[in-house]
Design a protein around this motif. Structure first.
Motif, PDB file in Angstrom:
ATOM      1  N   ALA A  50       0.866  -1.231   0.236  1.00 29.56           N
ATOM      2  CA  ALA A  50      -0.117   0.195  -0.007  1.00 29.56           C
ATOM      3  C   ALA A  50       0.818   1.378   0.028  1.00 29.56           C
ATOM      4  O   ALA A  50       0.526   2.295  -0.349  1.00 29.56           O
TER       5      ALA A  50
ATOM      6  N   THR B 231       2.042   2.438   2.638  1.00 34.28           N
ATOM      7  CA  THR B 231       1.777   3.387   3.722  1.00 34.28           C
ATOM      8  C   THR B 231       1.877   2.338   5.161  1.00 34.28           C
ATOM      9  O   THR B 231       2.392   1.135   5.029  1.00 34.28           O
TER      10      THR B 231
ATOM     11  N   TYR C  82       0.159   1.656   9.416  1.00 33.89           N
ATOM     12  CA  TYR C  82      -1.112   2.097  10.198  1.00 33.89           C
ATOM     13  C   TYR C  82      -0.766   3.258  10.904  1.00 33.89           C
ATOM     14  O   TYR C  82      -1.595   4.210  11.090  1.00 33.89           O
TER      15      TYR C  82
ATOM     16  N   HIS D 192      -1.803   6.441   8.591  1.00 34.45           N
ATOM     17  CA  HIS D 192      -3.275   6.853   8.618  1.00 34.45           C
ATOM     18  C   HIS D 192      -3.724   7.247   9.886  1.00 34.45           C
ATOM     19  O   HIS D 192      -4.651   8.124  10.078  1.00 34.45           O
TER      20      HIS D 192
ATOM     21  N   LYS E  58      -2.333  -3.655   0.561  1.00 32.35           N
ATOM     22  CA  LYS E  58      -3.564  -3.183   0.336  1.00 32.35           C
ATOM     23  C   LYS E  58      -4.895  -4.007   0.903  1.00 32.35           C
ATOM     24  O   LYS E  58      -5.658  -3.236   1.276  1.00 32.35           O
TER      25      LYS E  58
ATOM     26  N   GLU F  20      -4.821  -2.535   4.358  1.00 28.42           N
ATOM     27  CA  GLU F  20      -5.145  -1.230   4.470  1.00 28.42           C
ATOM     28  C   GLU F  20      -6.732  -1.057   4.259  1.00 28.42           C
ATOM     29  O   GLU F  20      -7.208   0.122   4.783  1.00 28.42           O
TER      30      GLU F  20
ATOM     31  N   GLU G 113     -10.435   3.369   2.043  1.00 25.51           N
ATOM     32  CA  GLU G 113      -9.328   2.685   1.356  1.00 25.51           C
ATOM     33  C   GLU G 113      -9.949   1.448   0.653  1.00 25.51           C
ATOM     34  O   GLU G 113      -9.375   1.049  -0.511  1.00 25.51           O
TER      35      GLU G 113
END
Length: 391
Positions: A159, A161, A163, A166, A195, A198, A204
């Motif tokens: 993803a 990113t 945790y 976000h 993903k 996510e 998302e």
């Protein structure tokens, strides 16, 4: 020659239409991450039902204790879908609808599963903010009837990113909550996520399902999402796309605290008012960081908050500071032994903060807590300097 059974013109499940209903963020802290539900339109059973996995009750038995221990029980239930949409419109929260391309048999299986899941014996589950929440339950229910197609296509796709990424961007509207979560969350929230993972966030999940395909009538892949509609668009500003860069703010606050403690330590040597002011600044910081350290240690050792484990912030917000807060008033009043103990404790607390910074060069100490270090290290050094200057 035997003939097979004729295929019905409308196989069971054809009367159902399945939608993913996604709701945007709200103003309250537990609404900032958005929400979703599964909407099933059934020609044979009205009104339509929206199945929601995000139900909890502040008044349920032992709610506060379960919240502290990380053992919260959430449950799911179905609601009339159109009335459910109205509640989000009234709260000024966006509502999006995606029609999903499920085979008729999968639609029927999903409806049966959701009805089974809402029975009192099956509706409750052990909530986890990131790994088992209202959005992952929706994801898993859809993936279940699709034979694992969603997971197979997203579980190995980075993803880009984490945790924490976000969490920080979605709580940027509340600096106190932002700081509290920055302190409380450990190394687990800093690893890169896929993903699939996510999709703990409803928005998302909405976006990632656009790239998922399922077998079509001819066996060729077709998009899972057939169509999309916006039922309501919120007038509230959307969350930022990335976390705020507040490092300079935390460093400024830490330098102000540390500088004030160091300067007041010199004033305390000459004036009684300086002793009072030094006690308030140094003692207040020691008390706050000591209590914070006890909380962090408790989250790691006594609760099921897995994402609070292995928290490097314990080098910065240390329970030993609580002992310093207890000894400090006696040191300020002139007790020589208490003064020596306070100086040693202050040096140890500051030394542990420095150690937490130095360990960053080693593998395994890669928690994203530079903002906490920027706040705590100057403050701890200032308290130690103030005690030395006072003597």
């Amino acid at each position: 020659m035997a003939q097979g059974r004729p295929v019905p013109a409308h196989p069971p499940g054809s009367e159902l239409t399945v939608y993913l209903m996604t709701m945007g963020p709200g103003s309250l802290v537990w609404e900032r991450f958005g929400h979703n539900a599964i909407w099933i339109h059934d020609l044979a059973d009205r009104p339509d039902q929206a199945y929601n996995y995000g139900l909890f009750d502040f008044h349920q038995q032992n709610f506060l204790l379960r919240f502290i221990k990380g053992q919260m029980w959430y449950w799911m239930d179905g609601f009339p879908a159109e009335a459910y949409v109205r509640t989000y419109r009234q709260a000024n929260r966006s509502v999006y609808l995606q029609e999903l391309n499920l085979p008729p048999a999968a639609r029927l299986e999903l409806q049966r599963f959701l009805r089974w899941n809402q029975e009192p014996a099956h509706r409750f589950y052990h909530y986890d903010y990131y790994r088992d929440n209202c959005s992952t339950r929706v994801r898993d229910a859809l993936d279940r009837v699709l034979g694992g197609a969603i997971r197979a296509q997203t579980d190995r796709m980075p993803a880009g990113t984490t945790y924490r990424f976000h969490t920080q961007r979605l709580t940027a509207n509340d600096p106190l909550i932002f700081t509290g979560l920055l302190l409380a969350l450990g190394q687990g929230v800093d690893r890169p996520i896929s993903k699939w993972e996510e999709m703990f966030l409803p928005m998302e999940m909405r976006d990632h399902l656009r790239g998922v395909t399922v077998p079509g009538p001819a066996g060729r892949p077709v998009p899972l999402v057939v169509s999309e509609r916006t039922l309501y668009e919120s007038t509230a500003p959307p969350p930022p796309p990335a976390p705020p860069r507040w490092l300079a703010r935390y460093l400024f606050l830490g330098v102000i605290l540390g500088g004030a403690a160091a300067w007041l330590g010199g004033v305390a040597r000459r004036e009684s008012s300086g002793r009072v002011a030094f006690g308030l600044v140094a003692g207040g910081w020691a008390l706050l960081s000591g209590i914070g350290g006890v909380v962090l240690a408790g989250l790691w050792s006594l609760t099921d908050h897995v994402m609070a484990y292995r928290n490097e912030n314990l080098f910065q917000i240390n329970p030993l500071a609580l002992a310093l807060a207890v000894v400090l008033p006696f040191a300020i009043r002139g007790a020589s032994r208490a003064g020596w103990v306070a100086e040693v404790l202050a040096l140890v607390v500051a030394g542990l903060s420095l150690l937490g910074l130095a360990l960053k060069v080693l593998p395994g100490f890669d928690q994203s807590n530079v903002q906490v270090i920027a706040l705590a290290l100057p403050a701890h050094l200032g308290v130690a300097a103030g005690l030395w200057r006072r003597r």
